[in-house]
Design a protein around this motif. Structure first.
Motif, PDB file in Angstrom:
ATOM      1  N   TYR A   1       1.524  13.091   4.017  1.00  0.00           N
ATOM      2  CA  TYR A   1       1.402  12.767   2.684  1.00  0.00           C
ATOM      3  C   TYR A   1       0.060  11.709   2.830  1.00  0.00           C
ATOM      4  O   TYR A   1      -0.063  11.196   3.853  1.00  0.00           O
ATOM      5  N   ASP A   2      -0.781  11.775   1.813  1.00  0.00           N
ATOM      6  CA  ASP A   2      -2.034  11.008   1.960  1.00  0.00           C
ATOM      7  C   ASP A   2      -1.840   9.679   1.658  1.00  0.00           C
ATOM      8  O   ASP A   2      -1.420   9.270   0.414  1.00  0.00           O
ATOM      9  N   VAL A   3      -2.167   8.651   2.119  1.00  0.00           N
ATOM     10  CA  VAL A   3      -1.944   7.194   2.004  1.00  0.00           C
ATOM     11  C   VAL A   3      -3.074   6.545   2.015  1.00  0.00           C
ATOM     12  O   VAL A   3      -3.945   6.753   2.995  1.00  0.00           O
ATOM     13  N   GLU A   4      -3.415   5.572   0.976  1.00  0.00           N
ATOM     14  CA  GLU A   4      -4.518   4.839   0.920  1.00  0.00           C
ATOM     15  C   GLU A   4      -4.427   3.558   1.399  1.00  0.00           C
ATOM     16  O   GLU A   4      -3.708   2.483   1.008  1.00  0.00           O
TER      17      GLU A   4
ATOM     18  N   GLU B   1      -8.366   6.728   3.737  1.00  0.00           N
ATOM     19  CA  GLU B   1      -7.272   7.568   3.477  1.00  0.00           C
ATOM     20  C   GLU B   1      -6.606   8.162   4.732  1.00  0.00           C
ATOM     21  O   GLU B   1      -7.402   8.624   5.507  1.00  0.00           O
TER      22      GLU B   1
ATOM     23  N   ARG C   1       0.739  -1.205   0.001  1.00  0.00           N
ATOM     24  CA  ARG C   1      -0.010   0.048  -0.203  1.00  0.00           C
ATOM     25  C   ARG C   1       0.851   1.125  -0.041  1.00  0.00           C
ATOM     26  O   ARG C   1       0.538   2.237  -0.480  1.00  0.00           O
ATOM     27  N   LEU C   2       2.072   1.232   0.855  1.00  0.00           N
ATOM     28  CA  LEU C   2       3.021   2.346   0.771  1.00  0.00           C
ATOM     29  C   LEU C   2       3.783   2.769  -0.696  1.00  0.00           C
ATOM     30  O   LEU C   2       3.614   3.680  -1.209  1.00  0.00           O
TER      31      LEU C   2
ATOM     32  N   LYS D   1      -3.393  10.282   6.670  1.00  0.00           N
ATOM     33  CA  LYS D   1      -2.297  11.199   6.500  1.00  0.00           C
ATOM     34  C   LYS D   1      -1.261  10.925   7.315  1.00  0.00           C
ATOM     35  O   LYS D   1      -1.378  10.569   8.517  1.00  0.00           O
TER      36      LYS D   1
ATOM     37  N   SER E   1       0.967   4.057  -3.126  1.00  0.00           N
ATOM     38  CA  SER E   1       0.544   5.349  -2.539  1.00  0.00           C
ATOM     39  C   SER E   1       1.530   6.519  -3.056  1.00  0.00           C
ATOM     40  O   SER E   1       1.327   7.591  -3.596  1.00  0.00           O
TER      41      SER E   1
ATOM     42  N   ARG F   1       0.101  12.894  -6.774  1.00  0.00           N
ATOM     43  CA  ARG F   1      -0.002  13.415  -5.105  1.00  0.00           C
ATOM     44  C   ARG F   1       1.559  13.711  -4.824  1.00  0.00           C
ATOM     45  O   ARG F   1       1.727  14.116  -3.940  1.00  0.00           O
TER      46      ARG F   1
ATOM     47  N   ARG G   1       2.172   7.519  -7.016  1.00  0.00           N
ATOM     48  CA  ARG G   1       1.404   8.468  -7.710  1.00  0.00           C
ATOM     49  C   ARG G   1       2.080   9.882  -8.025  1.00  0.00           C
ATOM     50  O   ARG G   1       2.093  10.633  -7.115  1.00  0.00           O
TER      51      ARG G   1
END
Length: 386
Positions: free
Chosen positions: A293-296, A300, A247-248, A302, A251, A257, A254
């Motif tokens: 930073y926004d991580v899904e 979501e 996931r990191l 931060k 994210s 972002r 991208r």
């Protein structure tokens, strides 16, 4: 008549014989009775004597048993007393030993407190860690390093910072610091044991003294900041470690972002921190400036991002000594206002007739104030430290 009397006499004789026989029988009967009583009494006496002898034997045995018990009791009492003395001796020894231990503990505590006090003083003298406020850094010149062609972008950002501690003097109430423009003037004043300073209608005596400064330090901080690696923290523990790495990576890959192509991801589930390494430099710098930073994940989230850097302390040096142009004036009595007294001191020590000279800086404080004075090469700065 004679016949009648004669017959009475015969009858009386017969009756008298009969009475004697009865008395004899009665006497014999009584004798037998007394014999029986005597024999019975003798039996009782014999039985009593026998019982007495038996009781005497029992009494003797009881007396012997009592004597044996008394001796045994005395023996037990002696053993108890001996044991009690032994226990008391042990208690006294333990008490003395405990007292010695308490005294030794107190001495050790006093020594420990003295060591702690000495350690605090040494830490204060050689303290190099401090909260440094945000300061504008002036870069004197670039440090050119030889790098291989095409490898410039992969090298870390390097900086060298020189930290220099200014020497300080703790100025107590009733003291003054004077910095002369010439060293020879300070030397002349220090040769005088006591100076008499005119103060309005009276005079006061001050004692010039040499200043001994606390040790100061100077060192360099060599800092290398990575261009490709990014520190990630405050990552919530919501999924397995391998899945979190994926996931990191997704994210931070991208570009929309602010991310870029990821080379590898490291993640520690226990601390909630990780490290993201990008293939190209430049991505890390822009993300570090953002701070978050926004991580899904499942939702979501931060996370906090920051630089990864290494630092070294080099060229650590300590300095101590005495300033050549600055002296301390001690034992100053507060006779007038603080500013007026400082003016009188300045006037006195400017006169060549008083072995004085041109004064670059002077500072006097009255009791009970305390002042921290910082010394540098050409000037003298003060900072209140009450």
């Amino acid at each position: 008549m004679a016949e009648v009397f004669g017959s009475r006499s015969l009858n009386d004789k017969k009756e008298g014989g009969l009475d004697k026989d009865g008395e004899l029988k009665e006497a014999r009967r009584e004798l037998e009775e007394w014999k029986a009583r005597f024999e019975k009494a003798d039996d009782v006496k014999a039985r009593l004597i026998l019982e007495k002898l038996t009781e005497d034997d029992a009494k003797t045995n009881a007396q012997q048993e009592m004597n044996a018990c008394v001796k045994n009791q005395q023996k037990i009492q002696d053993e108890f007393n001996e044991s009690m003395r032994t226990v008391q001796d042990e208690i006294q020894k333990l008490t003395r030993y405990n007292q010695d231990l308490l005294e030794k503990l107190k001495r050790c505590q006093d020594e420990l407190e003295a060591k702690k006090t000495e350690s605090r003083k040494l830490k204060q003298k050689f303290k190099i860690y401090a909260q440094i406020p945000d300061t504008e850094v002036k870069f004197i010149s670039p440090n050119k390093e030889t790098r291989e062609e095409g490898d410039e972008d992969s090298q870390p950002i390097r900086g060298v910072f020189t930290i220099s501690q200014r020497a300080a003097v703790l100025l107590q109430g009733g003291q003054a610091l004077i910095t002369f423009e010439e060293e020879k003037v300070a030397r002349q004043i220090l040769k005088i044991a006591k100076c008499s300073v005119s103060c309005e209608n009276s005079s006061l005596d001050v004692k010039p003294r040499r200043i001994t400064m606390d040790p100061a330090v100077k060192f360099e901080v060599h800092l290398d900041v990575s261009r490709k690696e990014l520190k990630v923290s405050n990552v919530p523990d919501v999924m397995p470690e391998e899945r979190m790495k994926d996931r990191l990576e997704i994210s931070f890959s991208r570009p929309s972002r602010g991310g870029g192509e990821v080379e590898k991801v490291e993640y520690d589930k226990n601390t909630g921190t990780g490290c993201v390494t990008f293939l190209q430099p430049g991505v890390t710098e822009s993300l570090v400036l953002r701070g978050r930073y926004d991580v899904e994940l499942d939702t979501e989230v931060k996370v906090k991002v920051g630089p990864i850097y290494e630092y070294q302390l080099r060229r650590f040096q300590t300095f101590c000594g005495c300033p050549k142009r600055t002296i301390l004036l001690d034992d100053i009595q507060d006779m007038v206002d603080e500013e007026d007294l400082q003016d009188h001191l300045e006037i006195h020590f400017q006169k060549p007739s008083n072995s004085g000279g041109e004064i670059e800086s002077i500072k006097y404080i009255a009791k009970p104030k305390v002042l921290q004075a910082f010394l540098c090469e050409s000037t003298e700065e003060k900072d209140d430290s009450l």
